[in-house]
Design a protein around this motif. Structure first.
Motif, PDB file in Angstrom:
ATOM      1  N   ARG A  57      -1.939 -11.999  -4.953  1.00  0.00           N
ATOM      2  CA  ARG A  57      -2.026 -10.555  -4.614  1.00  0.00           C
ATOM      3  C   ARG A  57      -0.920  -9.787  -3.730  1.00  0.00           C
ATOM      4  NH1 ARG A  57      -6.821  -7.085  -4.751  1.00  0.00           N
ATOM      5  NH2 ARG A  57      -6.823  -5.604  -3.058  1.00  0.00           N
ATOM      6  N   MET A 114      -2.811  -0.557   7.540  1.00  0.00           N
ATOM      7  CA  MET A 114      -3.321   0.674   7.763  1.00  0.00           C
ATOM      8  C   MET A 114      -4.259   0.896   8.730  1.00  0.00           C
ATOM      9  SD  MET A 114      -3.242   1.876   3.867  1.00  0.00           S
ATOM     10  CE  MET A 114      -5.042   2.238   3.389  1.00  0.00           C
ATOM     11  N   THR A 116      -6.919   2.283   8.445  1.00  0.00           N
ATOM     12  CA  THR A 116      -8.356   2.685   8.176  1.00  0.00           C
ATOM     13  C   THR A 116      -8.751   0.957   7.469  1.00  0.00           C
ATOM     14  OG1 THR A 116      -7.424   3.312   6.234  1.00  0.00           O
ATOM     15  CG2 THR A 116      -8.163   5.035   7.670  1.00  0.00           C
ATOM     16  N   ARG A 194     -11.043   6.037  -6.103  1.00  0.00           N
ATOM     17  CA  ARG A 194     -11.162   5.172  -6.953  1.00  0.00           C
ATOM     18  C   ARG A 194     -12.504   5.515  -7.801  1.00  0.00           C
ATOM     19  NH1 ARG A 194     -10.977  -1.089  -6.609  1.00  0.00           N
ATOM     20  NH2 ARG A 194     -13.087  -0.686  -5.601  1.00  0.00           N
ATOM     21  N   GLY A 230      -4.016   0.021  -4.013  1.00  0.00           N
ATOM     22  CA  GLY A 230      -4.462  -0.876  -5.235  1.00  0.00           C
ATOM     23  C   GLY A 230      -3.785  -0.341  -6.445  1.00  0.00           C
TER      24      GLY A 230
HETATM   25  P1  AMP Z   1     -10.389  -4.709  -5.290  1.00  0.00           P
HETATM   26  O1  AMP Z   1     -11.080  -5.185  -4.100  1.00  0.00           O
HETATM   27  O2  AMP Z   1      -9.330  -5.802  -5.862  1.00  0.00           O
HETATM   28  O3  AMP Z   1     -11.296  -4.006  -6.110  1.00  0.00           O
HETATM   29  O4  AMP Z   1      -9.169  -4.030  -4.467  1.00  0.00           O
HETATM   30  C1  AMP Z   1      -9.768  -3.239  -3.353  1.00  0.00           C
HETATM   31  C2  AMP Z   1      -9.115  -1.658  -3.183  1.00  0.00           C
HETATM   32  O5  AMP Z   1      -9.473  -0.967  -2.257  1.00  0.00           O
HETATM   33  C3  AMP Z   1      -7.537  -1.737  -3.702  1.00  0.00           C
HETATM   34  O6  AMP Z   1      -7.359  -0.690  -4.711  1.00  0.00           O
HETATM   35  C4  AMP Z   1      -7.164  -1.193  -2.307  1.00  0.00           C
HETATM   36  O7  AMP Z   1      -6.223  -0.221  -2.454  1.00  0.00           O
HETATM   37  C5  AMP Z   1      -8.395  -0.383  -1.667  1.00  0.00           C
HETATM   38  N1  AMP Z   1      -8.359  -0.161  -0.276  1.00  0.00           N
HETATM   39  C6  AMP Z   1      -8.749  -1.227   0.492  1.00  0.00           C
HETATM   40  N2  AMP Z   1      -8.878  -0.763   1.952  1.00  0.00           N
HETATM   41  C7  AMP Z   1      -8.401   0.625   1.762  1.00  0.00           C
HETATM   42  C8  AMP Z   1      -7.951   1.500   2.897  1.00  0.00           C
HETATM   43  N3  AMP Z   1      -7.989   1.228   4.187  1.00  0.00           N
HETATM   44  N4  AMP Z   1      -7.318   2.664   2.334  1.00  0.00           N
HETATM   45  C9  AMP Z   1      -7.256   3.029   0.909  1.00  0.00           C
HETATM   46  N5  AMP Z   1      -7.487   2.063  -0.076  1.00  0.00           N
HETATM   47  C10 AMP Z   1      -8.086   0.938   0.323  1.00  0.00           C
END
Ligand code: AMP
Ligand code: MG
Length: 343
Positions: A57, A114, A116, A194, A230
């Protein structure tokens, strides 16, 4: 990578073993109600690094931190606003991820730098038992190789990650089948980043001013900086070339029949959400409503690959609020190749 991967069941001894591996910085894949997750100790930067390596990843795609009790949220974040509290009360445990300002406890590698952090409290009992047994917050992205459809059955994880992780829990099939709904509640107005297991309408019933991120259905250029990192990656894509055919089902059927004729020299598959029949090599049913379609979507995409299908035409009609989550995954699987048919 060539690790010895142990396959664990869901009895108490196995869950304790999984918890111990996680606590000590190892990697364990486990079922949740959305998709299988690949867990590591969210408080150990080294463990988190291993997750990225095992999945292949990109390191700028942050992880979701999983907890097993609402009281575990406070130490991970700086502030929980009134709207955030309402969302947590309404949707946790469940297919819902909340983004809040992070505390110092969280290593940079979890959030890709980030400010957050994303937090989820899964409803699945096996997931809760594993997290509790670990005694730590568990960082867990979907347990697939990066770029492959997310795993919704243990066998998908075994196919992708055997030899790359310490343990895989051979547990139940996922009941929802698409990832959690992510809502950024770190600012005044929450933004849905999402679509997923909880619909936008359900979120708005609780916090009506929640906005929908405009990037959701658009393809993103790689150099853009979306709110949800993501979203820019080509996700959920099978080897087969996928085209979504969307609209009124009679028109959809006519169009797919035409496309099958045009591609008669290829091994074609169709994913249906109707009782339409087709003259093609592989016909898989997605069920007739969006929830059923979502639940089977990733496993159907993997099945087309397993059977050597070269081109997939996927029927789609958005029939309810849940359709947005399906549409988002389908469009990504198709690299946004969509044919819209009229009535
Ligand atoms: P997955 O666990 O493979 O479904 O991916 C986790 C998703 O959560 C990814 O698309 C990340 O971009 C999103 N994500 C995780 N932490 C953050 C954050 N602090 N701000 C925005 N998106 C996040
Ligand atoms: Mg994923």
């Amino acid at each position: 990578m060539d690790k010895k991967t142990i396959i664990l069941k869901t009895d108490d001894n196995s869950i304790q073993k999984a918890g111990e591996i996680l606590r000590n910085g190892g990697l364990v894949a486990f079922p949740t109600e959305t998709v299988y997750g690949l867990g590591g100790n969210a408080l150990m930067a080294d463990s988190v690094k291993k997750i990225y390596e095992a999945k292949g990843r990109p390191s700028d795609n942050p992880l979701i931190v999983h907890i097993a009790d609402k009281s575990d949220i406070a130490p991970l974040v700086k502030d929980i606003s009134k709207n955030a509290k309402k969302l947590i009360e309404a949707f946790m445990p469940g297919a819902f991820t909340i983004i809040l300002k992070r505390s110092e406890l969280i290593p940079d590698s979890v959030t890709a730098g980030m400010e957050t952090v994303a937090v989820r409290f899964p409803e699945n009992e096996t997931a809760q038992r594993v997290i509790k047994a670990s005694g730590v917050p568990v960082a867990a992205p979907s347990a697939n190789l990066s770029g492959k459809p997310s795993p919704t059955r243990a066998i998908h994880v075994i196919d992708d990650l055997s030899g790359r992780v310490d343990a895989i829990i051979d547990g139940e099939d996922c009941t929802i089948g698409v990832e959690s709904t992510i809502v950024d509640a770190s600012k005044d107005v929450p933004v849905l980043l999402r679509p997923g297991g909880i619909s936008y309408e359900e979120i708005c019933d609780v916090v009506p001013e929640t906005r929908l991120d405009e990037h959701i259905l658009n393809s993103l250029a790689l150099d853009e900086k979306p709110l949800c990192p993501g979203m820019k990656y080509k996700h959920y894509s099978p080897e087969a070339d996928v085209t979504v055919v969307e609209g009124d089902m009679r028109a959809v059927r006519r169009k797919i029949r035409e496309l099958l004729e045009e591609n008669s020299d290829k091994i074609c598959g169709v994913l249906t959400m109707s009782d339409n029949t087709y003259d093609c090599a592989v016909l898989l049913s997605g069920g007739t409503d969006n929830r059923e379609y979502a639940k089977k979507l990733f496993s159907n995409l993997r099945e087309f690959d397993r059977l050597g299908v070269e081109i997939v035409f996927a029927e789609f009609e958005s029939r309810d609020g849940y359709g947005l989550a399906v549409k988002n995954r389908l469009y990504k699987a198709a690299g946004h190749k969509v044919i819209k048919t009229g009535p």
